[in-house]
Design an enzyme around this catalytic site. Structure first.
Site, PDB file in Angstrom:
ATOM      1  N   ASP A 130      -2.241 -61.452  33.787  1.00  0.00           N
ATOM      2  CA  ASP A 130      -3.296 -62.459  33.915  1.00  0.00           C
ATOM      3  C   ASP A 130      -2.870 -63.451  34.988  1.00  0.00           C
ATOM      4  OD1 ASP A 130      -4.962 -61.391  31.949  1.00  0.00           O
ATOM      5  OD2 ASP A 130      -4.065 -62.573  30.350  1.00  0.00           O
ATOM      6  N   ASP A 147     -10.925 -58.873  32.888  1.00  0.00           N
ATOM      7  CA  ASP A 147     -11.544 -59.601  31.773  1.00  0.00           C
ATOM      8  C   ASP A 147     -12.963 -60.033  32.131  1.00  0.00           C
ATOM      9  OD1 ASP A 147      -9.092 -59.362  30.462  1.00  0.00           O
ATOM     10  OD2 ASP A 147      -8.417 -61.352  31.084  1.00  0.00           O
TER      11      ASP A 147
END
Length: 174
Positions: A130, A147
């Site tokens: 991330d 995402d």
């Protein structure tokens, strides 16, 4: 009913809902989404940083999430990647059986490509890479391109189903 009979019914239903052109598009969208996500992750893993004061890409925002959204289910450890792989496969089978993949081929392409990319991270990096951190006005969880694509895919399906539901409830002549 025998398993053989159930399997035949299942395969007949899948064959009825199979549209090869749309499945090719699903595959291409998924491959493109996976490729873009993996490229972005590689760029940020190489040390690229962009900080605008309200959103940060890379740098201190670069983390390896061992859970799912908001680090939930982190306690599952290594089992989580196999669970997610199983869920993607189950979604694929369910989508073929119900004709949802043919109906929402763009959305499912995004979901399968992004989901596959995040699962791939778990095998390569032991966690999902991330790197996007929103911190203007409020602080949000750190996330990645995949995402966002999963959210967009789910949003497309939900909005389409909502529109279909509204159209079916509208009386004729209105």
């Amino acid at each position: 009913m025998q398993i053989k009979t159930l399997l035949k019914i299942f395969l007949d239903q899948c064959q009825k809902n199979f549209d090869s052109k749309k499945y090719l598009l699903v595959f291409l969208i998924a491959l493109t989404t996976l490729g873009i996500d993996q490229l972005l992750k590689w760029i940020f893993l190489q040390g690229f940083v962009l900080d605008s004061g309200f959103i940060t890409f890379g740098g201190y925002a670069l983390v390896f999430n061992k859970g799912v959204a908001f680090s939930l289910l982190e306690f599952l450890g290594e089992s989580l990647k196999y669970l997610q792989l199983f869920l993607l496969l189950a979604l694929f089978v369910f989508g073929i059986y119900n004709g949802l993949i043919s109906r929402f081929f763009v959305a499912f392409g995004l979901i399968f490509g992004a989901g596959g990319s995040n699962v791939l991270d778990r095998f390569i990096h032991d966690g999902v890479v991330d790197y996007i951190y929103w911190h203007y006005g409020f602080e949000f969880a750190i996330f990645n391109f995949a995402d966002v694509m999963i959210d967009i895919g789910i949003g497309i399906v939900m909005l389409s189903m909502l529109q279909s539901s509204k159209k079916s409830k509208t009386p004729k002549g209105v």
